[in-house]
Motif scaffolding. Sequence first.
Motif, mmCIF file in Angstrom:
data_model
loop_
_atom_site.group_PDB
_atom_site.id
_atom_site.type_symbol
_atom_site.label_atom_id
_atom_site.label_comp_id
_atom_site.label_asym_id
_atom_site.label_seq_id
_atom_site.Cartn_x
_atom_site.Cartn_y
_atom_site.Cartn_z
ATOM 1 N N ALA A 30 0.684 -1.162 -0.020
ATOM 2 C CA ALA A 30 0.074 0.023 -0.103
ATOM 3 C C ALA A 30 0.699 1.399 0.043
ATOM 4 O O ALA A 30 0.438 2.158 -0.788
ATOM 5 C CB ALA A 30 -1.160 0.154 1.216
ATOM 6 N N SER A 31 1.744 1.650 0.719
ATOM 7 C CA SER A 31 2.461 2.707 1.195
ATOM 8 C C SER A 31 3.628 3.019 -0.036
ATOM 9 O O SER A 31 4.040 4.152 -0.221
ATOM 10 C CB SER A 31 3.165 2.526 2.378
ATOM 11 O OG SER A 31 3.991 1.568 2.659
ATOM 12 N N ARG A 32 4.086 2.139 -0.689
ATOM 13 C CA ARG A 32 5.273 1.917 -1.588
ATOM 14 C C ARG A 32 4.660 1.122 -2.952
ATOM 15 O O ARG A 32 4.204 0.271 -2.658
ATOM 16 C CB ARG A 32 6.327 1.566 -1.101
ATOM 17 C CG ARG A 32 6.852 2.357 0.267
ATOM 18 C CD ARG A 32 7.288 3.595 -0.171
ATOM 19 N NE ARG A 32 7.957 4.336 1.177
ATOM 20 C CZ ARG A 32 7.339 4.899 2.242
ATOM 21 N NH1 ARG A 32 6.129 4.649 2.059
ATOM 22 N NH2 ARG A 32 8.035 5.230 3.293
ATOM 23 N N HIS A 267 10.131 5.291 -3.811
ATOM 24 C CA HIS A 267 9.492 3.700 -4.009
ATOM 25 C C HIS A 267 10.497 2.960 -4.600
ATOM 26 O O HIS A 267 11.867 3.114 -4.164
ATOM 27 C CB HIS A 267 8.645 3.971 -5.264
ATOM 28 C CG HIS A 267 7.281 4.919 -4.907
ATOM 29 N ND1 HIS A 267 6.092 4.456 -4.275
ATOM 30 C CD2 HIS A 267 7.205 6.416 -4.884
ATOM 31 C CE1 HIS A 267 5.448 5.441 -3.985
ATOM 32 N NE2 HIS A 267 5.830 6.508 -4.366
ATOM 33 N N ASP A 288 3.778 -0.421 5.673
ATOM 34 C CA ASP A 288 2.460 0.159 5.403
ATOM 35 C C ASP A 288 1.604 0.206 6.766
ATOM 36 O O ASP A 288 0.731 1.155 6.873
ATOM 37 C CB ASP A 288 1.549 -1.199 4.792
ATOM 38 C CG ASP A 288 2.171 -1.247 3.104
ATOM 39 O OD1 ASP A 288 2.541 -0.361 2.870
ATOM 40 O OD2 ASP A 288 1.784 -2.310 2.646
ATOM 41 N N THR A 289 2.048 -0.190 7.728
ATOM 42 C CA THR A 289 1.624 -0.246 9.225
ATOM 43 C C THR A 289 1.996 1.032 10.074
ATOM 44 O O THR A 289 1.442 1.514 10.929
ATOM 45 C CB THR A 289 1.353 -1.427 10.183
ATOM 46 O OG1 THR A 289 2.804 -1.600 10.432
ATOM 47 C CG2 THR A 289 1.115 -2.554 9.428
ATOM 48 N N GLY A 290 3.008 1.812 9.294
ATOM 49 C CA GLY A 290 3.603 2.736 10.066
ATOM 50 C C GLY A 290 4.897 2.461 10.796
ATOM 51 O O GLY A 290 5.288 3.255 11.406
ATOM 52 N N THR A 292 8.111 2.023 10.653
ATOM 53 C CA THR A 292 9.400 2.037 10.245
ATOM 54 C C THR A 292 10.449 1.278 10.680
ATOM 55 O O THR A 292 11.297 0.612 10.023
ATOM 56 C CB THR A 292 9.888 3.287 10.085
ATOM 57 O OG1 THR A 292 8.930 4.084 9.565
ATOM 58 C CG2 THR A 292 11.266 3.650 9.393
#
Length: 383
Positions: A30-32, A267, A288-290, A292
């Motif tokens: 999702a995030s990348r 990305h 994606d869950t934050g 890092t």
Amino acid sequence: MILLPQAGGATRAYTPRTEPLALAGAGPLASRTVFSAAHVVADPYADTTPDGPAALDWDATLAFRRHLWSHGLGVAEAMDTAQRGMGLDWAGAAELIRRSAAEAKATGGRIACGVGTDQLTGPASLAEIRAAYEEQLAVVEESGAQAIVMASRALAATATGPEDYLEIYGHLLRQAAEPVILHWLGPMFDPALEGYWGSADLDAATEVFVRVVAAHPDKVDGIKVSLLDAGREIALRRRLPDGVRCYTGDDFHYPELIAGDSRGFSHALLGIFDPLGPLAAEAVRVLDTGDTTGFRALLDPTVELSRHLFQTPTRFYKTGVVFLAWLAGHQEHFTMAGGLQSARSLPHLARAYELADGLGLFPDPARAESRMRSLLTVYGVAR
């Protein structure tokens, strides 16, 4: 225990893992946006020569792409990792693009394909280079894949300055049907690309690259930077127009570049994600869950393997990638187009096995050990 050879004739004892790394599973990222540049599987029964056309095992080649898609990764096709220009000519690349794009459509996988000028075999004019790019762009667009505009050896040899690059790229981008990815491949990956964008000075070259993007932001989905210089990539991505992505191609610093900072992130479009596919996808799902920290905890330990595979001469990293695919069971042999399996030493391959096994990358560690032992036997190493 297995005895692994070192340079100079010595051996060291290594105890292989008995279980692979446990991963949570598959699913979309999702995030990348993450592409793996995928290798090709040679046909070991073909009667070929190092300078002849590549003969591929299409079933195994396409099966490996399905493996990457199943983990949520996109496939960057017919790129440097697929031995483009180092065993795979344009005719073979065109067939690879068509077959892989059809497979992507059938399975719902994301795919982007390399557009270059490698059908040119000798000195070429700017008009011939432009036509070669156009021919390849048409093949990719007709296949339904996204285009990755690769650096051109012919353009590097013919261009007399930055204006030639601006003219060629501007012409190509104006006619592209959909936004493309622009790929800046450094000379450590291909010495023929020294001085790309009209200057051997990277600051001057960067200015030309930025001008190309800024003139056509609606036609550039993103840029892929393969210079193995994290600071330069970060500075460049901060100058991109809104909506233009930076896809890291830095196989030395990818964890921190993908994680990013308060001013942005990269990305990914990476050759190292060929052997790291499932692990890399798992790390991005954590991101994606934050989380890092959790992302870095998974991905940071892989950098030692990546730096080993991509050590100079960097362009031969493909040998290690295919070697690990064989050990992992994605193909039944260690044979490469153009005979490139000979491009790395036995100690280099032994260290690659040790690092990959230590990370738990092999789905069946016992099979990987058995195949490593068979290679040692071929080389005459006492076990």
